[in-house]
Design an enzyme around this catalytic site. Structure first.
Site, PDB file in Angstrom:
ATOM      1  N   GLY A 137       0.794  -1.214   0.000  1.00 48.23           N
ATOM      2  CA  GLY A 137       0.000   0.000   0.000  1.00 48.23           C
ATOM      3  C   GLY A 137       0.833   1.273   0.000  1.00 48.23           C
ATOM      4  N   CYS A 139       1.904   2.978   2.563  1.00 42.08           N
ATOM      5  CA  CYS A 139       2.941   2.990   3.595  1.00 42.08           C
ATOM      6  C   CYS A 139       4.277   2.467   3.082  1.00 42.08           C
ATOM      7  CB  CYS A 139       2.488   2.166   4.796  1.00 42.08           C
ATOM      8  SG  CYS A 139       3.701   2.099   6.132  1.00 42.08           S
ATOM      9  N   LYS A 148      11.236   7.406   5.507  1.00 42.43           N
ATOM     10  CA  LYS A 148      12.199   7.196   6.594  1.00 42.43           C
ATOM     11  C   LYS A 148      13.603   6.945   6.055  1.00 42.43           C
ATOM     12  CE  LYS A 148       8.798   7.944   9.069  1.00 42.43           C
ATOM     13  NZ  LYS A 148       7.974   8.260   7.907  1.00 42.43           N
ATOM     14  N   GLY A 367      -3.297  17.215   4.383  1.00 45.99           N
ATOM     15  CA  GLY A 367      -4.091  16.128   4.942  1.00 45.99           C
ATOM     16  C   GLY A 367      -4.470  15.091   3.906  1.00 45.99           C
ATOM     17  N   HIS A 540      21.649   3.247  31.973  1.00 51.80           N
ATOM     18  CA  HIS A 540      22.332   4.540  31.995  1.00 51.80           C
ATOM     19  C   HIS A 540      23.678   4.438  31.281  1.00 51.80           C
ATOM     20  CE1 HIS A 540      23.830   8.375  33.562  1.00 51.80           C
ATOM     21  NE2 HIS A 540      24.970   7.735  33.841  1.00 51.80           N
TER      22      HIS A 540
END
Length: 569
Positions: A137, A139, A148, A367, A540
């Site tokens: 489709g 995407c 991307k 849109g 961390h």
């Protein structure tokens, strides 16, 4: 008579490893017995025997890599040794008029192919109708994935330039648009080819063409070559997606006027580019074209970029790009566009009055509209509203009990990850399962630089609802990982219910915000409270620990910052 059995058509896959060998010389096999199992990066595929016979010799072993045409073995007493029969051929042979399926899916985007594959996994005969030459489709072909790839290229360009401030300098990049476009297209081809392999492995019949309903139990399919056929179904799932909105005053037939699909084709790098629309799609493409050298102007009708997000989350992005782009025009609308020889003459109406400027190209990103009115839904009795949306219940069922709808066509947000989950629900219900779409939240991500992501309630929405809530905001300027990346503009903001302390929303801006937002989505889904998040040990130094520290800010237990205690009366 001996016959060579070869690897059949397995889509775009080549050099696929054999992970299991199921036969040996002297063994008697029946038609459809599995000979070998292949494992690609997308699917595990069994290769069956095309006919019964006795295995004479085996030409492969586990670990060998094979492609279409590779000899597997020789079979004595078998008939033709062409490609295996039904297990692999279903996707290649178009159904004749009158073919019937348990489930027919209209549209092969992420929602559509997910629905088709889920129904096939549940044992149903499935047909997947797609108008594009390849699955995936908008995407995969002209949306999420190619954008991307180009955004990654833009990020590399920008980061090499910014490293000069830290003692590492590079020459200005030489941009080969043909090579960049080819790289982007190669990624798309790999993924769409993988989907073809997944369809083959599941025996999903792929029917190429534009589908329109003929009745509540049949669909007409018009192929590009002019041929037509009609297929019947017990259940249908509509996944027909959406198209870009095209304002009537813009000359869309001029090649200098682009929609998102045209922008991704990367035909050239315009000297001046106007992006009409400051939403996610427009800002992502602005990121790409600015990095490639275009002078970018963004015109947005509202008073902030990405109106769906909180202003404080968008602000770091706004501050960064307004220094880099030619202009960011808020509360501005385009009222006219004239295509002339020297460029597009665009009339802009904003707070400073009316002006006309000349741009080399223009991207219209105001849109998308659903395709509900393009599928002859009325022939099946499916209700479509005036905007093209189809109403569904929590089981994704339309007003016609055996017809379901998913994705963009059922309403906002128009996001692939929402469509995938809806597709699973629709397929399961069509197969008799008691499934419902009950996701509490759906995350939104803009892959700009910095990225902007949010999930659950925004602060604006919580205030509008009159909710009592608290928030923990952690500035990335206090994050060691963020500083090490040279990017300290980020913010992680988490909203909590004031009474239960449960998380109700989160907004993040900064590098990799789109990856970080998943933790907040999961926390909302499971009903986690601030202590749950704060007491979860985050690695961390990482950007992910900013989520935990934002929870500590709300709890008042933060030690990485000093927050003066409120004086009590």
């Amino acid at each position: 008579m001996s016959t060579e059995i070869k690897v059949p058509d397995i889509g775009d896959f080549k050099n696929v490893p054999i992970i299991e060998l199921h036969v040996k010389p002297g063994q008697i096999v029946n038609a459809e017995d599995t000979l070998i199992t292949l494992e690609s990066d997308k699917a595990t595929m069994d290769v069956p025997a095309p006919a019964a016979g006795t295995v004479e010799t085996v030409s492969v072993k586990v670990g060998d890599r094979v492609s279409q045409g590779t000899t597997i073995l020789t079979l004595a007493g078998g008939a033709s040794a062409a490609a295996p029969a039904s297990r692999e051929a279903a996707s290649d042979v178009p159904a004749s008029s009158g073919a019937n399926y348990d489930v027919v899916v209209l549209g092969a985007g992420p929602g559509g192919y997910s629905a088709a594959f889920r129904a096939a996994d549940l044992g149903k005969t499935v047909a997947l109708i797609e108008r594009w030459p390849s699955l995936g489709g908008v995407c995969l072909n002209v949306g999420c994935i190619p954008s991307k790839a180009l955004l990654h290229a833009a990020k590399v360009i920008d980061e090499t330039r910014e490293m000069s401030l830290h003692g590492v300098s590079f020459a200005e990049p030489t941009i080969n648009l043909d090579a960049l476009r080819g790289w982007k297209d190669g990624i798309v081809k790999k993924l769409t080819g993988g989907l073809a392999g997944l369809a083959k492995a599941r025996k999903v019949t792929v029917l190429q063409g534009t589908g329109t309903f003929a009745s509540p139990t049949s669909i007409n399919i018009a192929a590009a070559d002019g041929s037509r056929q009609t297929v019947g179904f017990t259940s249908a799932i509509i996944a027909a997606g959406s198209e870009p909105i095209t304002p009537p005053f813009i000359p869309h037939d001029d090649p200098r006027v682009l929609d998102s699909t045209g922008a991704l084709e990367l035909a050239d790098t315009p000297r001046r580019l106007l992006v009409l629309g400051g939403g996610i799609i427009g800002l992502e493409m602005a990121t790409v074209y600015h990095a490639l050298g275009s002078r970018v102007t963004v015109a947005e009708f509202m008073d902030q970029l990405m109106p769906g997000a909180d202003r404080d989350i968008v602000s770091p992005l706004m501050k960064r790009i307004e220094k880099r782009y030619e202009r960011i025009l808020l509360k501005t609308k385009v009222t006219a566009v004239a295509a002339k020889a020297d460029g597009l003459h665009v009339t802009l109406e904003g707070p400073d009055g009316v002006t006309t400027e000349i741009f080399d190209k223009m991207l219209c990103a105001v849109g998308r509209k659903p395709n509900g009115k393009l599928i002859a839904a009325e022939a099946a009795g499916v209700a479509v509203d005036e905007r093209g949306y189809i109403a569904v219940d929590k089981q994704m069922r339309t007003n016609v009990p055996n017809i379901f709808a998913i994705g963009d066509i059922v309403g906002q947000p128009m996001l692939a990850h929402k469509a995938v989950h809806e597709g699973h629900v629709a397929a399961e219900v069509a197969c008799g399962m008691k499934s419902v779409f009950d996701a509490r939240v759906i995350p939104s991500v803009a892959y700009t630089d910095p990225e902007v992501a949010w999930v659950g309630l925004t602060e604006n929405e919580a205030k509008a609802r009159g909710m009592t809530f608290g928030k923990g905001v952690f500035p990335w300027a206090a994050s060691g990982r963020s500083l090490a990346l040279g990017r300290d503009e980020g913010i992680t903001k988490v909203l909590f219910d004031d009474v239960t302390h449960r998380i109700i929303g989160c907004g993040i801006v900064g590098p990799s915000a789109g990856d970080l937002i998943a933790e907040a989505a999961l926390a909302i889904e499971v009903g986690a409270d601030a202590a749950d998040i704060a007491h979860t040990i985050h690695p961390h130094p990482t950007l992910s620990e900013t989520v935990g520290m934002a929870a500590e800010m709300f709890e008042g237990t933060i030690t990485d910052l000093y927050i003066p205690k409120k004086k009590t009366a």
